[in-house]
Every structure is written in C-alpha cells, then in structure tokens.
Design a protein around this motif. Structure first.
Motif, PDB file in Angstrom:
ATOM      1  N   ARG A  34       0.835  -1.202   0.000  1.00  0.00           N
ATOM      2  CA  ARG A  34       0.000   0.000   0.000  1.00  0.00           C
ATOM      3  C   ARG A  34       0.873   1.256   0.000  1.00  0.00           C
ATOM      4  O   ARG A  34       0.614   2.200  -0.736  1.00  0.00           O
ATOM      5  N   ARG A  37       2.299   1.783  -3.467  1.00  0.00           N
ATOM      6  CA  ARG A  37       1.296   2.337  -4.404  1.00  0.00           C
ATOM      7  C   ARG A  37       1.079   3.820  -4.147  1.00  0.00           C
ATOM      8  O   ARG A  37       0.992   4.617  -5.077  1.00  0.00           O
ATOM      9  N   VAL A  56      -6.616   3.723  -2.677  1.00  0.00           N
ATOM     10  CA  VAL A  56      -6.307   2.428  -2.048  1.00  0.00           C
ATOM     11  C   VAL A  56      -7.513   1.852  -1.320  1.00  0.00           C
ATOM     12  O   VAL A  56      -7.410   0.821  -0.665  1.00  0.00           O
TER      13      VAL A  56
END
Length: 147
Positions: A34, A37, A56
């Motif tokens: 996460r 990203r 997300v």
C-alpha cells in the motif's frame, strides 16, 4: 467460448502476477504494498488525503495512520493546496520520489521480462489494448492514478 470469457480470467491472473511482483519489490525496498502504491501515486501528482484513500480504498482514519507512518519515515510531506488553502496535498520528499522511481523501474523490468517471449508487434497491440481498458476504467470510476 467468447473472447471476453477468455480475456477476463487471463487479465485477473496477469493482475495478480504483477501485484505479486509489486508486493515483493516493495518489501525488498522496506515498505508494504500500500505504501508503495501511494508513493508512486503522489510522485506522479500531489494528491489530497481523500484522493489517496479512495485510490487504495481505505477510510480516512486508516489513511491518516498510513500517512503518519509515511510522514515520519520521511517519504512524503504535506503542502497547502493552492486551490483550497484549507486542504493539504501529499507530496513526495526527494527520498520518497527516489524510492517510487526505483519501484516503478524494477516492476517495469519484471513485466518486461514477462513480455520478452511475445513478438514486438503483438506487444505494441497489447499496449494499445491495455490502454483502452485503462481509459474505459478511468471513465467508469475516475480512480486510476497515473502510474
């Protein structure tokens, strides 16, 4: 069997394969998937906390905790949003941008290795087809960052 019935499962498997590589490389660089990203997303364009949470798919309280860790790790910082002085944008630090670039470069290289056996002409067609899918998805939900 129609083409959609064949393409859907193949795209799911490819997405899982690329996600796996993204996860492994993120962990090798010292953070979770996460965080990787998010770092790539803000390196492309500064974003609000809300935009990042939608990207997300986590709530504001979870996003606040994730961002707190990214801030304390020196990966991102907050800047006042010039369009709305009450809001802040999340932007990468130099270190965060460097890590994001490394992540994208390494994942791209992994994907490139997967595509080596594919004829260059077919690769070009695949790129066009995938871009069409991304464009359509972006029009549907508007959540795709420039990665």
């Amino acid at each position: 069997m129609d083409a959609t019935a064949l393409a859907g499962p193949a795209l799911i498997r490819i997405a899982a394969l690329v996600t796996d590589r993204y996860e492994v490389i993120s962990e090798e660089l010292g953070f979770d998937f996460r965080t990787g990203r998010l770092l790539v997303a803000v390196s492309r364009r500064p974003q609000t906390v809300g935009e990042l949470g939608r990207y997300v798919r986590v709530g504001k309280s979870t996003m606040t905790g994730v961002l707190a860790r990214m801030l304390s790790s020196g990966l991102v910082e907050r800047e006042t949003d010039p369009a709305d002085r009450r809001a802040s944008l999340i932007v990468p630090t130099a270190r965060g941008r460097e890590i994001a670039e490394t992540l994208v470069t390494r994942v791209t290289a992994e994907v490139g290795r997967l595509l080596e056996p594919v004829d260059p002409g077919a690769r070009a067609q695949l790129a066009e087809l995938l871009q069409s899918i991304l464009d359509a998805a972006d029009q549907l939900d508007g959540l795709l960052p420039l990665e």
